[in-house]
Design a protein around this motif. Structure first.
Motif, PDB file in Angstrom:
ATOM      1  N   ARG A   1       1.103 -14.581   3.432  1.00 16.92           N
ATOM      2  CA  ARG A   1       0.734 -15.126   4.738  1.00 16.92           C
ATOM      3  C   ARG A   1       0.666 -14.030   5.800  1.00 16.92           C
ATOM      4  N   GLU A   2       1.679 -13.139   5.821  1.00 13.82           N
ATOM      5  CA  GLU A   2       1.777 -12.153   6.893  1.00 13.82           C
ATOM      6  C   GLU A   2       1.016 -10.857   6.608  1.00 13.82           C
ATOM      7  N   ILE A   3       0.796 -10.549   5.337  1.00 11.30           N
ATOM      8  CA  ILE A   3       0.095  -9.305   4.985  1.00 11.30           C
ATOM      9  C   ILE A   3      -1.274  -9.585   4.377  1.00 11.30           C
ATOM     10  N   GLY A   4      -1.309 -10.529   3.432  1.00 13.36           N
ATOM     11  CA  GLY A   4      -2.561 -10.821   2.738  1.00 13.36           C
ATOM     12  C   GLY A   4      -3.673 -11.299   3.649  1.00 13.36           C
ATOM     13  N   LYS A   5      -3.308 -11.919   4.761  1.00 13.10           N
ATOM     14  CA  LYS A   5      -4.341 -12.476   5.655  1.00 13.10           C
ATOM     15  C   LYS A   5      -5.200 -11.413   6.316  1.00 13.10           C
ATOM     16  N   TYR A   6      -4.727 -10.153   6.290  1.00  9.39           N
ATOM     17  CA  TYR A   6      -5.481  -9.090   6.959  1.00  9.39           C
ATOM     18  C   TYR A   6      -6.564  -8.471   6.076  1.00  9.39           C
ATOM     19  N   PHE A   7      -6.628  -8.890   4.795  1.00  9.04           N
ATOM     20  CA  PHE A   7      -7.584  -8.247   3.888  1.00  9.04           C
ATOM     21  C   PHE A   7      -8.400  -9.279   3.129  1.00  9.04           C
ATOM     22  N   THR A   8      -9.691  -9.055   3.083  1.00  9.75           N
ATOM     23  CA  THR A   8     -10.569  -9.918   2.300  1.00  9.75           C
ATOM     24  C   THR A   8     -10.572  -9.454   0.849  1.00  9.75           C
ATOM     25  N   VAL A   9     -10.952 -10.356  -0.042  1.00  7.76           N
ATOM     26  CA  VAL A   9     -11.085  -9.988  -1.452  1.00  7.76           C
ATOM     27  C   VAL A   9     -12.173  -8.923  -1.594  1.00  7.76           C
ATOM     28  N   ASN A  10     -13.222  -9.046  -0.786  1.00  6.42           N
ATOM     29  CA  ASN A  10     -14.306  -8.056  -0.825  1.00  6.42           C
ATOM     30  C   ASN A  10     -13.776  -6.650  -0.522  1.00  6.42           C
TER      31      ASN A  10
ATOM     32  N   SER B   1      -2.580  -6.493  -6.728  1.00  6.66           N
ATOM     33  CA  SER B   1      -1.795  -6.610  -5.490  1.00  6.66           C
ATOM     34  C   SER B   1      -1.120  -5.295  -5.087  1.00  6.66           C
ATOM     35  N   TYR B   2      -1.162  -4.293  -5.974  1.00  6.27           N
ATOM     36  CA  TYR B   2      -0.412  -3.061  -5.743  1.00  6.27           C
ATOM     37  C   TYR B   2      -0.784  -2.404  -4.410  1.00  6.27           C
ATOM     38  N   SER B   3      -2.067  -2.335  -4.130  1.00  9.14           N
ATOM     39  CA  SER B   3      -2.533  -1.664  -2.909  1.00  9.14           C
ATOM     40  C   SER B   3      -1.939  -2.302  -1.655  1.00  9.14           C
ATOM     41  N   LEU B   4      -1.798  -3.632  -1.665  1.00 11.70           N
ATOM     42  CA  LEU B   4      -1.216  -4.327  -0.501  1.00 11.70           C
ATOM     43  C   LEU B   4       0.259  -3.988  -0.346  1.00 11.70           C
ATOM     44  N   ILE B   5       0.944  -3.890  -1.466  1.00 16.21           N
ATOM     45  CA  ILE B   5       2.380  -3.580  -1.393  1.00 16.21           C
ATOM     46  C   ILE B   5       2.594  -2.158  -0.884  1.00 16.21           C
ATOM     47  N   GLN B   6       1.772  -1.221  -1.374  1.00 17.97           N
ATOM     48  CA  GLN B   6       1.899   0.150  -0.865  1.00 17.97           C
ATOM     49  C   GLN B   6       1.514   0.209   0.614  1.00 17.97           C
ATOM     50  N   GLY B   7       0.521  -0.580   0.998  1.00 17.63           N
ATOM     51  CA  GLY B   7       0.151  -0.652   2.410  1.00 17.63           C
ATOM     52  C   GLY B   7       1.293  -1.184   3.254  1.00 17.63           C
TER      53      GLY B   7
ATOM     54  N   ASP C   1      14.546  -1.793  -1.274  1.00 20.63           N
ATOM     55  CA  ASP C   1      15.511  -2.205  -0.252  1.00 20.63           C
ATOM     56  C   ASP C   1      14.909  -3.161   0.762  1.00 20.63           C
ATOM     57  N   TRP C   2      13.622  -3.056   1.039  1.00 22.60           N
ATOM     58  CA  TRP C   2      13.027  -3.987   2.000  1.00 22.60           C
ATOM     59  C   TRP C   2      12.095  -5.002   1.346  1.00 22.60           C
ATOM     60  N   ILE C   3      11.443  -4.652   0.275  1.00 21.60           N
ATOM     61  CA  ILE C   3      10.494  -5.582  -0.339  1.00 21.60           C
ATOM     62  C   ILE C   3      11.210  -6.751  -1.016  1.00 21.60           C
ATOM     63  N   GLN C   4      12.404  -6.516  -1.556  1.00 26.82           N
ATOM     64  CA  GLN C   4      13.120  -7.597  -2.230  1.00 26.82           C
ATOM     65  C   GLN C   4      13.542  -8.692  -1.259  1.00 26.82           C
ATOM     66  N   ASN C   5      13.512  -8.404   0.027  1.00 27.28           N
ATOM     67  CA  ASN C   5      13.894  -9.402   1.033  1.00 27.28           C
ATOM     68  C   ASN C   5      12.707 -10.212   1.553  1.00 27.28           C
TER      69      ASN C   5
ATOM     70  N   GLY D   1      -7.551   4.999  -1.751  1.00 23.13           N
ATOM     71  CA  GLY D   1      -7.719   3.575  -1.437  1.00 23.13           C
ATOM     72  C   GLY D   1      -6.429   2.933  -0.981  1.00 23.13           C
ATOM     73  N   ASN D   2      -5.315   3.282  -1.627  1.00 24.20           N
ATOM     74  CA  ASN D   2      -4.013   2.727  -1.238  1.00 24.20           C
ATOM     75  C   ASN D   2      -3.581   3.220   0.136  1.00 24.20           C
ATOM     76  N   ILE D   3      -3.848   4.497   0.403  1.00 19.80           N
ATOM     77  CA  ILE D   3      -3.469   5.078   1.699  1.00 19.80           C
ATOM     78  C   ILE D   3      -4.263   4.432   2.827  1.00 19.80           C
ATOM     79  N   THR D   4      -5.570   4.272   2.638  1.00 23.45           N
ATOM     80  CA  THR D   4      -6.407   3.694   3.703  1.00 23.45           C
ATOM     81  C   THR D   4      -6.085   2.209   3.912  1.00 23.45           C
ATOM     82  N   THR D   5      -5.597   1.544   2.869  1.00 25.44           N
ATOM     83  CA  THR D   5      -5.159   0.152   3.039  1.00 25.44           C
ATOM     84  C   THR D   5      -3.980   0.092   4.003  1.00 25.44           C
ATOM     85  N   GLY D   6      -3.040   1.017   3.842  1.00 17.86           N
ATOM     86  CA  GLY D   6      -1.894   1.068   4.755  1.00 17.86           C
ATOM     87  C   GLY D   6      -2.316   1.386   6.178  1.00 17.86           C
TER      88      GLY D   6
END
Length: 425
Positions: free
Chosen positions: A134-143, A168-174, A122-126, A197-202
């Motif tokens: 740009r708004e989420i990926g910028k907060y995490f390094t590849v490392n 990319s799954y961890s970022l989406i769950q975050g 309901d929210w991700i499709q928008n 790992g997914n929880i701590t990413t969020g």
């Protein structure tokens, strides 16, 4: 409101890792969430753990959110996998989402109605791809991303590696956690130990994006002593909550067959009895473990929860009939009981014409699928392991009308636990 939820879950064996400071946060009402990706059209035994935890939280005055992963189901969680998931179509995911939603509602209503169901589609499709990176990926390094166990294990797998999709799954769950934090004031996420790992990413995303403190904890992924995930049958099949995928009888028998070594652990995890009550039950069980008192108690409680009181009572009755060694009990059964048995255990329909032509026991054992081959069935027969209507059979007899019970049934048994029923009409 009680304030010892962490202590409560800890003695039950339901906490593995937790974020520091969580105890202080949970001294006041807190909104908690867990997610279910619709990778199948039914939940299974492993899915019960997060639901059980949500119910414990509700009983202590907190608010629960159940998130169905209509969006994350498109991606596939790499946690605990050795290769990429097979993508499901949108149609299948929508169907699975509806089935799981109904199961969660039913399971939660048995104890409480304070549950809110959400779908992250309901929210991700928008959100556009460019906006997301740009708004989420910028907060995490590849490392940072490749340091997660779920990703690290897959990267080190030279044969399959990991696709960018699952990476990319961890970022989406975050992002889900961030969204629920902002829209529902959700401060706590739970999941299996492979979700750490997914929880701590969020949690990290919420901190970087809003400056707020969020929390999480994981529960252990329960396995049998042989290392197989709990919730699978001896044949390796999942024990599903949908009665059409796993019959209530098979579901009940799974719990009955838990070893004495494990049962004391599972009575703590899978019931809502108090510590005092459980201690009493364990003491009673230890007096005579052969009676399988704890197994029967747990099997009854959880079957009643998942399948309802009426079905649970029917299963207990069927179990008593099947495991009663006296064959006379079969002569006393009415048609309704035979129908219940036929619907719950492996079965086969045989035409009157085929029966009257003449069919031998070994042929029916093979034809029914009870055994993979006649030679396998023959070995069982020679080892005195085959029973017909609870009577030991030692040779390959021709089935006759006198072998029929209840006017149209024949009950076969292999060893102590395997049953098969044939209906002739």
């Amino acid at each position: 409101m009680q304030q010892n939820i962490i202590d409560e879950l800890s003695w039950r064996g339901l906490i593995k890792d937790k974020v520091s400071g969580i105890e202080n946060q949970l001294k006041k009402p807190t909104t908690i969430y867990t997610g279910f990706d619709p990778t199948s059209d039914s939940l299974h035994l492993g899915s019960l753990l997060p639901i059980i935890i949500l119910i414990h939280f509700q009983k202590m005055g907190h608010k629960s959110l159940a998130l169905i992963g209509g969006a994350t189901g498109f991606i596939g969680d790499p946690s605990g996998r050795k290769d990429n998931r097979i993508f499901l179509s949108q149609e299948i995911l929508q169907k699975n989402t509806e089935f799981i939603k109904n199961q969660v509602i039913k399971l939660m209503k048995f104890h409480s109605e304070k549950i809110e169901l959400l779908n992250n589609l309901d929210w991700i499709q928008n959100v556009s791809f460019l906006e997301f990176i740009r708004e989420i990926g910028k907060y995490f390094t590849v490392n940072y991303m490749i340091s997660k166990d779920s990703v690290k294990k897959r990267i080190n797998n030279e044969k399959n590696g990991i696709s960018f999709t699952e990476f990319s799954y961890s970022l989406i769950q975050g992002y889900d956690f961030l969204y629920l934090n902002q829209m529902k004031n959700c401060l706590l996420q739970i999941g299996g130990s492979d979700q750490w790992g997914n929880i701590t990413t969020g949690i990290e995303l919420i901190k970087k994006k809003t400056g707020k403190k969020a929390y999480g904890f994981t529960f252990p992924l329960i396995t049998k002593p042989n290392g197989i995930k709990f919730g699978k049958s001896e044949k390796g099949e999942n024990i599903w909550l949908d009665k059409n995928k796993t019959s209530p009888y098979k579901f009940y028998q799974f719990w009955i067959n838990i070893s004495d070594f494990e049962i004391e652990k599972y009575i703590r995890i899978y019931t809502f009895f108090s510590k005092e009550k459980i201690d009493e039950l364990i003491i009673q069980h230890r007096k005579n473990p052969n009676k399988r008192f704890l197994q029967k108690k747990l099997a009854h409680e959880i079957t009643k929860w998942v399948h309802g009181k009426e079905i649970s009572e029917k299963i207990i009755k069927i179990t008593h009939i099947l495991f009663n060694k006296k064959n006379k009990i079969l002569q006393l059964l009415n048609e309704e009981t035979f129908i219940s048995i036929y619907n719950q255990i492996p079965h086969m329909l045989l035409s009157c014409e085929e029966f009257e032509k003449g069919i031998f026991l070994l042929d029916i054992l093979k034809k029914s699928g009870f055994f993979y081959s006649k030679s396998e069935a023959s070995r069982a027969l020679k080892s005195n392991s085959i029973y017909l209507n609870k009577i030991l059979i030692k040779e390959n007899i021709l089935l006759q009308k006198k072998n029929i019970i209840g006017k149209k049934y024949i009950l076969l048994q292999f060893g102590k636990k395997e049953f098969f029923i044939i209906k002739i009409e």
